[in-house]
Design a protein around this motif. Structure first.
Motif, PDB file in Angstrom:
ATOM      1  N   CYS A 130       0.826  -1.212   0.000  1.00  0.00           N
ATOM      2  CA  CYS A 130       0.000   0.000   0.000  1.00  0.00           C
ATOM      3  C   CYS A 130       0.858   1.259   0.000  1.00  0.00           C
ATOM      4  CB  CYS A 130      -0.942   0.004   1.195  1.00  0.00           C
ATOM      5  SG  CYS A 130      -2.212  -1.282   1.177  1.00  0.00           S
ATOM      6  N   ALA A 133       1.739   3.468  -3.089  1.00  0.00           N
ATOM      7  CA  ALA A 133       0.844   4.506  -3.599  1.00  0.00           C
ATOM      8  C   ALA A 133       1.395   5.895  -3.363  1.00  0.00           C
ATOM      9  CB  ALA A 133      -0.541   4.365  -2.952  1.00  0.00           C
ATOM     10  N   ARG A 141       1.781   4.838  -9.188  1.00  0.00           N
ATOM     11  CA  ARG A 141       1.071   5.218  -7.973  1.00  0.00           C
ATOM     12  C   ARG A 141      -0.451   5.104  -8.076  1.00  0.00           C
ATOM     13  NH1 ARG A 141       4.373  10.440  -5.476  1.00  0.00           N
ATOM     14  NH2 ARG A 141       6.366   9.333  -5.121  1.00  0.00           N
ATOM     15  N   PHE A 144      -1.537   1.442  -7.469  1.00  0.00           N
ATOM     16  CA  PHE A 144      -1.344   1.008  -6.088  1.00  0.00           C
ATOM     17  C   PHE A 144      -2.249   1.786  -5.130  1.00  0.00           C
ATOM     18  CE2 PHE A 144       2.595  -0.678  -7.866  1.00  0.00           C
ATOM     19  CZ  PHE A 144       2.640  -1.920  -7.265  1.00  0.00           C
ATOM     20  N   ALA A 145      -2.628   3.000  -5.486  1.00  0.00           N
ATOM     21  CA  ALA A 145      -3.604   3.724  -4.665  1.00  0.00           C
ATOM     22  C   ALA A 145      -4.951   3.015  -4.692  1.00  0.00           C
ATOM     23  CB  ALA A 145      -3.734   5.158  -5.162  1.00  0.00           C
TER      24      ALA A 145
END
Length: 284
Positions: A130, A133, A141, A144-145
């Motif tokens: 996490c 992100a 990013r 992964f966000a």
């Protein structure tokens, strides 16, 4: 005549009986459009329906055939333009996939280093993933966000990791996801060393591939020029009145068809012989 019709009917009946002996696969198991969905996902167009690509190919072929035939008056040129236009959307998608993979290949070593640093600092595996992100490469990013938001909502690490893998559609992340999933399930203290080894391998692979592509680029450019040159000359000759009349009969059509087959075939053979092995996705 009645005997021929009876024989034909008997043959159709025997074929239908033979065809009924085989079990047809369910619609979900048929290979139709099986390659379209992975291609769209890898191109970053996961929200686009699979029917858009074949419809776009057909529309491009029809428009090219009508325009070229109306301008030149040669049906064979119109058919060749239709075939080229039909393959253009697929070629554009594959070019987009190659560009996205090349861009992400430059980002993944930094992402793996950030993940290894978070694990070494004592963060749990979900927290480390996490954290990409905010600490990962800028291009990765957003994905992964979305993973972090989904994990906070559901708490299911494996399921969200599978969703992220489907969204990225990247061979490098497939290997990383397999490593993370195995570590999550069976545990282990060598994750940091494994991630550092993977990061070094990715950097070395990118450097080697870049050198090979740089040496290969002049050969590919020369092959493209050799294939395009005769058709450019034909296009220039078409600007003169009466030049294309020689290709309006059957002999001219055969010459154009053979030239097109030889050009495309030789180019494809050259590309296949000089193609570098592409990384394949795992667990897909």
């Amino acid at each position: 005549m009645n005997g021929i019709a009876t024989g034909a009917l008997l043959g159709v009946g025997v074929f239908c009986l033979w065809w009924s002996c085989w079990e047809r696969p369910a619609p979900a198991d048929r290979p139709r459009r099986r390659w379209i969905r992975p291609l769209l996902d890898a191109a970053g167009l996961g929200d686009v329906p699979t029917a858009v690509l074949p419809v776009g190919c057909v529309l491009a072929a029809v428009v090219a055939a009508v325009v070229v035939t109306a301008v030149t008056g040669v049906v064979v040129l119109g058919a060749g333009a239709a075939v080229a236009a039909a393959t253009a959307p697929v070629s554009l998608l594959r070019h987009r996939v190659a560009r996205r993979q090349a861009e992400s290949a430059a980002q993944w070593p930094d992402a793996v280093d950030a993940l290894a640093a978070a694990v070494r600092a004592g963060a749990s595996l979900p927290e480390a993933v996490c954290g990409l992100a905010t600490r990962g490469p800028q291009q990765l990013r957003p994905a992964f966000a979305r993973f972090a938001a989904g994990h906070r909502a559901s708490g299911a690490f494996d399921a969200e990791l599978q969703h992220l893998r489907a969204e990225l559609a990247d061979p490098v992340f497939d290997r990383l996801a397999a490593t993370l999933r195995m570590t999550r399930q069976v545990g282990g203290s060598d994750l940091g060393a494994t991630l550092r080894t993977l990061s070094g391998y990715l950097r070395e692979d990118r450097r080697t591939r870049g050198e090979l592509l740089a040496r290969q680029s002049w050969t590919v450019s020369a092959a493209r020029l050799a294939v395009a040159a005769p058709w450019v000359v034909l296009g220039l000759l078409a600007t003169r009145p009466g030049t294309l009349d020689a290709y309006g009969d059957a002999t001219g059509a055969v010459v154009l068809a053979v030239g097109a087959v030889v050009s495309v075939g030789s180019y494809r053979v050259m590309v296949r012989l000089g193609r570098l092995p592409e990384p394949r996705r795992v667990l897909s």
